[in-house]
Scaffold this motif. Structure first.
Motif, PDB file in Angstrom:
ATOM      1  N   LYS A 130       0.828  -1.215   0.000  1.00  0.00           N
ATOM      2  CA  LYS A 130       0.000   0.000   0.000  1.00  0.00           C
ATOM      3  C   LYS A 130       0.861   1.265   0.000  1.00  0.00           C
ATOM      4  CE  LYS A 130      -3.841  -2.066   2.596  1.00  0.00           C
ATOM      5  NZ  LYS A 130      -4.599  -2.011   3.877  1.00  0.00           N
ATOM      6  N   TYR A 131       2.078   1.145   0.528  1.00  0.00           N
ATOM      7  CA  TYR A 131       2.959   2.306   0.669  1.00  0.00           C
ATOM      8  C   TYR A 131       4.022   2.359  -0.437  1.00  0.00           C
ATOM      9  CZ  TYR A 131       0.911   2.255   5.322  1.00  0.00           C
ATOM     10  OH  TYR A 131       0.028   2.248   6.390  1.00  0.00           O
ATOM     11  N   LYS A 132       3.931   1.450  -1.381  1.00  0.00           N
ATOM     12  CA  LYS A 132       4.938   1.390  -2.441  1.00  0.00           C
ATOM     13  C   LYS A 132       4.846   2.599  -3.367  1.00  0.00           C
ATOM     14  CE  LYS A 132       6.384  -1.545  -6.308  1.00  0.00           C
ATOM     15  NZ  LYS A 132       6.129  -2.805  -7.046  1.00  0.00           N
ATOM     16  N   ILE A 133       3.669   2.968  -3.780  1.00  0.00           N
ATOM     17  CA  ILE A 133       3.377   4.098  -4.681  1.00  0.00           C
ATOM     18  C   ILE A 133       4.300   4.024  -5.908  1.00  0.00           C
ATOM     19  CG2 ILE A 133       2.940   6.585  -4.813  1.00  0.00           C
ATOM     20  CD1 ILE A 133       2.854   6.641  -1.757  1.00  0.00           C
ATOM     21  N   ARG A 134       5.250   4.962  -6.038  1.00  0.00           N
ATOM     22  CA  ARG A 134       6.128   4.960  -7.215  1.00  0.00           C
ATOM     23  C   ARG A 134       7.538   4.474  -6.899  1.00  0.00           C
ATOM     24  NH1 ARG A 134       4.619  10.774 -10.116  1.00  0.00           N
ATOM     25  NH2 ARG A 134       2.380  10.361 -10.426  1.00  0.00           N
ATOM     26  N   LYS A 135       7.720   3.920  -5.737  1.00  0.00           N
ATOM     27  CA  LYS A 135       9.062   3.463  -5.360  1.00  0.00           C
ATOM     28  C   LYS A 135       9.484   2.279  -6.237  1.00  0.00           C
ATOM     29  CE  LYS A 135       9.688   5.523  -0.987  1.00  0.00           C
ATOM     30  NZ  LYS A 135       8.488   6.334  -0.980  1.00  0.00           N
ATOM     31  N   LYS A 136      10.778   2.276  -6.576  1.00  0.00           N
ATOM     32  CA  LYS A 136      11.316   1.213  -7.428  1.00  0.00           C
ATOM     33  C   LYS A 136      11.744   0.032  -6.559  1.00  0.00           C
ATOM     34  CE  LYS A 136      12.943   4.489 -10.928  1.00  0.00           C
ATOM     35  NZ  LYS A 136      14.131   5.021 -11.658  1.00  0.00           N
ATOM     36  N   VAL A 137      10.776  -0.769  -6.178  1.00  0.00           N
ATOM     37  CA  VAL A 137      11.033  -1.954  -5.362  1.00  0.00           C
ATOM     38  C   VAL A 137      10.173  -3.106  -5.868  1.00  0.00           C
ATOM     39  CG1 VAL A 137      11.664  -0.674  -3.283  1.00  0.00           C
ATOM     40  CG2 VAL A 137       9.278  -1.288  -3.659  1.00  0.00           C
ATOM     41  N   GLU A 138      10.675  -4.305  -5.652  1.00  0.00           N
ATOM     42  CA  GLU A 138       9.928  -5.517  -5.942  1.00  0.00           C
ATOM     43  C   GLU A 138       9.774  -6.303  -4.645  1.00  0.00           C
ATOM     44  OE1 GLU A 138      11.555  -7.845  -9.055  1.00  0.00           O
ATOM     45  OE2 GLU A 138      11.669  -6.177 -10.488  1.00  0.00           O
ATOM     46  N   ILE A 139       8.567  -6.801  -4.386  1.00  0.00           N
ATOM     47  CA  ILE A 139       8.271  -7.513  -3.147  1.00  0.00           C
ATOM     48  C   ILE A 139       7.740  -8.892  -3.517  1.00  0.00           C
ATOM     49  CG2 ILE A 139       6.937  -7.468  -1.004  1.00  0.00           C
ATOM     50  CD1 ILE A 139       6.641  -4.393  -1.485  1.00  0.00           C
ATOM     51  N   ASN A 140       8.443  -9.933  -3.089  1.00  0.00           N
ATOM     52  CA  ASN A 140       8.072 -11.292  -3.460  1.00  0.00           C
ATOM     53  C   ASN A 140       8.228 -12.236  -2.273  1.00  0.00           C
ATOM     54  OD1 ASN A 140       7.783 -10.882  -6.488  1.00  0.00           O
ATOM     55  ND2 ASN A 140       9.929 -10.283  -6.224  1.00  0.00           N
ATOM     56  N   LYS A 141       7.407 -13.254  -2.201  1.00  0.00           N
ATOM     57  CA  LYS A 141       7.586 -14.331  -1.225  1.00  0.00           C
ATOM     58  C   LYS A 141       8.511 -15.386  -1.835  1.00  0.00           C
ATOM     59  CE  LYS A 141       2.960 -15.937  -2.588  1.00  0.00           C
ATOM     60  NZ  LYS A 141       1.595 -16.217  -2.105  1.00  0.00           N
ATOM     61  N   VAL A 142       9.434 -15.877  -1.029  1.00  0.00           N
ATOM     62  CA  VAL A 142      10.487 -16.751  -1.555  1.00  0.00           C
ATOM     63  C   VAL A 142      10.623 -18.031  -0.735  1.00  0.00           C
ATOM     64  CG1 VAL A 142      11.819 -14.890  -2.623  1.00  0.00           C
ATOM     65  CG2 VAL A 142      12.208 -15.456  -0.219  1.00  0.00           C
ATOM     66  N   ASP A 143       9.546 -18.470  -0.115  1.00  0.00           N
ATOM     67  CA  ASP A 143       9.619 -19.637   0.772  1.00  0.00           C
ATOM     68  C   ASP A 143      10.032 -20.910   0.043  1.00  0.00           C
ATOM     69  OD1 ASP A 143       8.926 -18.302   3.130  1.00  0.00           O
ATOM     70  OD2 ASP A 143       6.799 -18.381   2.622  1.00  0.00           O
ATOM     71  N   GLY A 144       9.603 -21.082  -1.177  1.00  0.00           N
ATOM     72  CA  GLY A 144       9.956 -22.296  -1.894  1.00  0.00           C
ATOM     73  C   GLY A 144      11.419 -22.357  -2.286  1.00  0.00           C
ATOM     74  N   GLU A 145      12.005 -21.204  -2.586  1.00  0.00           N
ATOM     75  CA  GLU A 145      13.395 -21.150  -3.054  1.00  0.00           C
ATOM     76  C   GLU A 145      14.390 -21.117  -1.900  1.00  0.00           C
ATOM     77  OE1 GLU A 145      16.230 -18.195  -5.795  1.00  0.00           O
ATOM     78  OE2 GLU A 145      14.107 -17.728  -5.418  1.00  0.00           O
ATOM     79  N   TRP A 146      14.054 -20.408  -0.822  1.00  0.00           N
ATOM     80  CA  TRP A 146      14.975 -20.231   0.303  1.00  0.00           C
ATOM     81  C   TRP A 146      14.419 -20.901   1.553  1.00  0.00           C
ATOM     82  CZ3 TRP A 146      19.682 -18.010  -0.464  1.00  0.00           C
ATOM     83  CH2 TRP A 146      19.855 -17.276  -1.641  1.00  0.00           C
ATOM     84  N   MET A 147      15.329 -21.418   2.360  1.00  0.00           N
ATOM     85  CA  MET A 147      14.944 -22.082   3.609  1.00  0.00           C
ATOM     86  C   MET A 147      15.473 -21.278   4.793  1.00  0.00           C
ATOM     87  SD  MET A 147      15.698 -25.991   4.903  1.00  0.00           S
ATOM     88  CE  MET A 147      14.504 -26.671   3.760  1.00  0.00           C
ATOM     89  N   LEU A 148      14.651 -21.174   5.830  1.00  0.00           N
ATOM     90  CA  LEU A 148      15.017 -20.463   7.048  1.00  0.00           C
ATOM     91  C   LEU A 148      15.143 -21.470   8.188  1.00  0.00           C
ATOM     92  CD1 LEU A 148      15.402 -17.754   8.610  1.00  0.00           C
ATOM     93  CD2 LEU A 148      12.922 -17.777   8.982  1.00  0.00           C
ATOM     94  N   GLN A 149      16.296 -21.464   8.851  1.00  0.00           N
ATOM     95  CA  GLN A 149      16.536 -22.367   9.965  1.00  0.00           C
ATOM     96  C   GLN A 149      17.161 -21.609  11.132  1.00  0.00           C
ATOM     97  OE1 GLN A 149      18.972 -25.340   7.759  1.00  0.00           O
ATOM     98  NE2 GLN A 149      17.343 -26.798   8.209  1.00  0.00           N
ATOM     99  N   ALA A 150      17.147 -22.261  12.285  1.00  0.00           N
ATOM    100  CA  ALA A 150      17.789 -21.694  13.469  1.00  0.00           C
ATOM    101  C   ALA A 150      18.597 -22.778  14.166  1.00  0.00           C
ATOM    102  CB  ALA A 150      16.751 -21.110  14.426  1.00  0.00           C
TER     103      ALA A 150
END
Length: 397
Positions: free
Chosen positions: A189-209
């Motif tokens: 909602k706040y992106k407006i004209r900003k040059k950014v890309e927002i994507n979900k990457v759960d399938g490609e990247w794994m998060l562990q601790a």
């Protein structure tokens, strides 16, 4: 020549076996083609002084006595390493394992399936996030590739707890998996004209601790695989490490680390008093400072404006935070407890609210002045559960 002169003048002051270690340490370094460096710093001259040798000898003599008293035996290997900390075996540095595969004692590996990753990239990424989050995103860099932060609503209440990672000029944002899509929709909602890309990457990247079982903090860091992006937990550095890697990576480090279910990770979080996700931080209900945002290094009070800044700054400058999220320890595994159940003292006074738990450990919002003594909470089925709370050892003294 120097060693013989030292033996002749000081044989009455030091035990004979001390000079065995001095000689042995000198020989090891000569065989390795290195000049002895007794001070541990850069060489100033090519010849060590007799004073340096005597000081080092006294240190070794003290270590020798300590080993005798604790183990009733003497192992010369660590004493040799006090002169030269590398031992080469068949052209490879010895790590003390004798060539065996070592295990990381007290550490466990967890797949954080309850958390998700969102990738923000583009030339305006930093400026875009700077106006949305509580922390100073400009501080992300090669020397500080991770930070904790929150996104608040206009009333200054917590919407999302986040961890930001800077990797390959991309910013990966860790959030609760249950609100991932909602989080993406909100920031777009706040992106407006900003040059950014927002994507979900759960399938490609794994998060562990990788977390420690000891409340004293991390042991030595394991040897991580080169393909693994690893950082210490930005909230409490002694709690463990966060790992990001491609889903195809099948080994995160050289040591054997036992893989455990995420439920054990959550239990250890509660033991440490670390909140995470919407079960601990219901969206729109929590105040950031009561949620330990400052203790987690998750806010900047001089970065400028962001959503919800006014109330957060005013609360900070009054200097009073009467309630905080704190660890709970129940007398038995609770059942029938709902988030928001009232925690009371023995005299019936309200001292806080229950949030979440696993096993006998949980977390709740407690008045700091009321933490002493036995507390209790009434479950929805009428049961009364006794519990205690305490100040975590990682809080500032």
């Amino acid at each position: 020549m120097l060693l013989n002169t030292l033996c002749a003048h000081t044989c009455n002051s030091f035990p004979k076996n001390l000079f065995y270690f001095l000689k042995h340490g000198l020989i090891v370094q000569r065989l390795l083609g290195k000049k002895p460096n007794c001070s541990g710093h850069a060489h100033v001259s090519t010849k060590p002084s007799s004073v340096d040798w005597i000081k080092q000898g006294r240190t070794i003599h003290q270590n020798l006595n300590d080993n005798r008293s604790s183990n009733n035996s003497v192992c010369p290997q660590p004493l040799i390493r006090s002169f030269h900390r590398e031992t080469v075996i068949n052209g490879q540095e010895d790590d003390g394992s004798g060539g065996r595969q070592t295990s990381a004692e007290g550490l466990t590996l967890h797949n954080l399936t309850h958390r998700s990753l969102v990738c923000v990239e583009g030339p305006d990424s930093v400026n875009f996030l700077q106006g949305l989050l509580t922390n100073d995103v400009n501080l992300l860099g090669s020397d500080r590739p991770v930070q904790y932060s929150m996104m608040l609503n206009a009333q200054g209440r917590v919407l999302y707890d986040l961890i930001l990672y800077l990797k390959d000029s991309k910013i990966f944002i860790e959030c609760d998996a249950q609100v991932r899509d909602e989080f993406i929709k909100t920031i777009k909602k706040y992106k407006i004209r900003k040059k950014v890309e927002i994507n979900k990457v759960d399938g490609e990247w794994m998060l562990q601790a990788v977390v420690t079982s000891s409340l004293k903090g991390n042991s030595a860091s394991p040897t991580w695989n080169e393909s693994v992006f690893c950082v210490t937990d930005p909230r409490v550095k002694d709690f463990g490490w966060r790992l990001i890697h491609h889903s195809s990576c099948d080994k995160v480090c050289a040591e054997r680390i036992e893989e455990k279910d995420v439920s054990l990770y959550n239990e250890r979080r509660y033991i440490w008093g670390i909140s995470e996700g919407i079960s601990d931080l219901p969206p729109g209900e929590c105040l950031p400072l009561e949620s330990n945002l400052t203790l987690f290094n998750g806010v900047s009070f001089d970065k400028g404006c962001y959503i919800g800044q006014e109330l957060t700054a005013r609360t900070q400058h009054t200097g009073v935070t009467r309630k905080r999220l704190m660890p709970l320890v129940f007398e038995r595994v609770p059942s029938g407890l709902q988030p928001g159940c009232i925690i009371v003292r023995a005299d019936g006074k309200n001292v806080g609210k229950y949030r979440s738990s696993f096993g006998i450990h949980g977390i709740g919002l407690i008045r700091i002045a009321e933490i002493k003594g036995e507390l209790s909470v009434h479950s929805s089925d009428g049961d009364i559960l006794k519990l205690t709370t305490h100040v975590p050892n990682w809080w500032p003294k």
